[in-house]
Scaffold this motif. Structure first.
Motif, PDB file in Angstrom:
ATOM      1  N   GLU A  94       0.839  -1.188   0.000  1.00  0.00           N
ATOM      2  CA  GLU A  94       0.000   0.000   0.000  1.00  0.00           C
ATOM      3  C   GLU A  94       0.877   1.242   0.000  1.00  0.00           C
ATOM      4  OE1 GLU A  94      -2.984  -0.082   2.973  1.00  0.00           O
ATOM      5  OE2 GLU A  94      -3.948   1.730   2.239  1.00  0.00           O
ATOM      6  N   LYS A 107      -2.151   1.389  -4.558  1.00  0.00           N
ATOM      7  CA  LYS A 107      -1.452   0.116  -4.413  1.00  0.00           C
ATOM      8  C   LYS A 107      -0.323   0.097  -5.429  1.00  0.00           C
ATOM      9  CE  LYS A 107      -3.130  -3.875  -5.930  1.00  0.00           C
ATOM     10  NZ  LYS A 107      -3.892  -5.119  -6.040  1.00  0.00           N
TER      11      LYS A 107
ATOM     12  N   ILE B 112      -6.992  -2.274  -8.418  1.00  0.00           N
ATOM     13  CA  ILE B 112      -6.552  -2.057  -7.042  1.00  0.00           C
ATOM     14  C   ILE B 112      -7.413  -2.850  -6.067  1.00  0.00           C
ATOM     15  CG2 ILE B 112      -6.233  -0.295  -5.275  1.00  0.00           C
ATOM     16  CD1 ILE B 112      -6.029   1.713  -7.605  1.00  0.00           C
ATOM     17  N   PHE B 220      -4.530  -5.965   0.051  1.00  0.00           N
ATOM     18  CA  PHE B 220      -3.424  -5.957  -0.919  1.00  0.00           C
ATOM     19  C   PHE B 220      -2.447  -7.115  -0.734  1.00  0.00           C
ATOM     20  CE2 PHE B 220      -3.789  -1.045  -1.175  1.00  0.00           C
ATOM     21  CZ  PHE B 220      -5.017  -1.185  -1.780  1.00  0.00           C
TER      22      PHE B 220
END
Lengths: 187, 309
Positions: A94, A107, B112, B220
């Motif tokens: 991130e 990201k 994302i 993520f």
């Protein structure tokens, strides 16, 4: 069944005296060798002379930056899933506050590796990329002595920020766009 | 027991069944997509309008067609009713319009978003949407909010299906999570961004059809198509302990509840199972989960078990 007439039946008959001294055969062979001295050379003395490449040649990948110098790649993983050779791996991270100039999206790829020994340079990664981040360029992948040297990380893939270190991919970019448009029109 | 005909397939259903559930009893392509209806949540449905269908014959007694397209998740069947879903161009066009409306304020940041690959809006847009947008104005944006230590709220991606609100209302004793504002200003919020600390709050992540509510412990970390979903269970005193663990090699990246083919959870799992048990020894792995053959999750690495369950 005989498909071509190139194969010849082997006969084991005894050679005559003229055949056994091989003078005719040697002369024949030398004539072929001599002919090749006066032929045009098929090879290039790389790297002194280099052959011209097609403008859409697929070689060493580049990870592009945008106009402000921020990395375009967001580690979405579509190139890795499109890759038929499974050469691409990545780890996302991130973006922290203050890194907006380094990475375009929230990201980014902390680790991005392409195994150049696995890669077949098919170009599916650049077709899959939604961010126009990865492109194959006309640069040749340098040789190395160890396998580890062919696993290209971000240091080998991301282009430099300075204008002179940018890699021009405009021809390839146009080629991909035309290809995508043609595919869309065909549907 | 009323009989209903959907796209030519006849089915007999119990009284009080909705058209959507009758279609699900038949199954296949004729099931209308649903973004807000959730069979295990009371009161859900009727908001997103993606399940619109055309009723070509009202019932046996009154065979007139219904004047407008109806939301199939809210309309009960009547005896002799005839419904057109994918056989009606009107429905297909209306659905395309609904998708366009849902995408008006959606950021389309799928590269994302952690939901990409298992997102219902992504599937819906792929099946029914247009490839480009006609919207020219600035999209509605919000700051990202951390709801407690485990949940991240991306209000920008929200389509206001209210599923998470119903989950919070029905699974937790006190209401701490709701919709604030109206119309274009409506947004999902906890009051004064108060953290939800309830054992079942993590289920709002599973019920969210888009990537608005995501798992902070998985944020993520990987993409869903790199992971192998495995059915696993453990002894848990708070919930059934039946879950899906998403593994990469021997490592567990995230834990979700088991979803059926319509993406609905029947056994909600607790936060301990979901967020805290990620060591390989915590779970008894039963085997690979069945993944649809055309799903991106089965791409490249998932050869066995490719049938729809």
């Amino acid at each position: 069944m005989q498909l071509t007439n190139r194969s010849k039946n082997v006969v084991n008959k005894k050679m005559s005296f003229a055949e056994r001294i091989y003078l005719v055969a040697i002369a024949k062979g030398m004539w072929i060798t001599l002919k090749h001295f006066f032929r045009k050379n098929n090879t290039y003395n790389y790297p002194d002379t280099q052959r011209t490449y097609a403008p859409v040649y697929r070689g060493w990948h580049v990870l592009k930056r945008d106009a402000n110098g921020a990395e375009r790649c967001t580690a979405c993983g579509l190139c890795a899933v499109a890759c038929p050779a499974e050469a691409i791996t990545m780890t996302a991270a991130e973006r922290e506050r203050g890194e907006e100039k380094l990475y375009r999206e929230e990201k980014y790829a902390a680790v991005y590796e392409i195994n150049m020994l696995r890669c077949i340079f098919c170009g599916l990664c650049e077709e899959a990329c939604p961010k126009e981040a990865i492109f194959l360029t006309d640069r040749i992948v340098p040789s190395d002595y160890v396998r580890q040297g062919f696993i290209f990380g971000k240091d080998m893939l991301v282009e430099g920020v300075e204008p002179e270190k940018r890699v021009d991919v405009s021809v390839r970019q146009k080629h991909i766009q035309e290809k995508k448009q043609a595919a869309a029109a065909a549907q | 027991m009323p009989k209903v005909k959907i796209d030519g397939f006849e089915v007999e259903v119990p009284d009080g069944t909705t058209i959507l559930n009758a279609a699900r009893m038949i199954g296949g392509d004729i099931v209308p997509p649903a973004m807000c209806y959730y069979s295990t949540l009371k009161g859900s449905g009727g908001k997103c309008r993606t399940c619109l269908v055309k009723v070509t014959k009202g019932s046996e007694k009154d065979p007139r067609p219904m004047p407008k397209l109806v939301a199939s998740c809210q309309t009960m069947v009547m005896d002799g009713m005839e419904v057109a879903n994918i056989t009606s161009d009107e429905v297909i066009n209306a659905r395309k319009g609904v998708v366009e409306f849902l995408l008006i304020n959606h950021p389309l940041d799928c590269p994302i978003c952690d939901q990409a690959g298992e997102c219902h809006l992504q599937d819906l847009a792929f099946d029914h949407g247009a490839a480009s947008t006609r919207y020219e104005f600035e999209r509605r944006t919000f700051e990202r909010i951390d709801i407690g230590p485990y949940i991240k709220l991306h209000m920008t991606r929200c389509i206001l299906c209210y599923r998470c609100v119903f989950t919070a209302q029905q699974l937790t004793p006190e209401r701490v999570h709701g919709v604030v504002g109206r119309g274009d200003h409506a947004e999902i919020s906890t009051f004064i961004e108060k953290a939800i600390d309830n054992d079942f709050s993590g289920n709002v992540i599973d019920v969210c059809p888009v990537g608005a509510l995501t798992d902070r412990t998985f944020r993520f970390k990987s993409r869903v198509w790199f992971l192998n979903p495995m059915e696993a269970h453990r002894d848990c005193e708070k919930c059934s302990g039946k879950a899906v663990v998403w593994m990469y090699g021997k490592e567990i990246f995230r834990v979700t509840a088991r979803k059926d083919q319509y993406g609905e959870v029947h056994e909600f799992i607790c936060n301990t199972c979901r967020f805290e048990k990620k060591a390989p020894g915590d779970w008894v792995v039963e085997g690979p989960r069945n993944i649809e053959r055309n799903s991106v999750i089965s791409q490249n690495h998932y050869l066995a078990a490719t049938t729809v369950r």
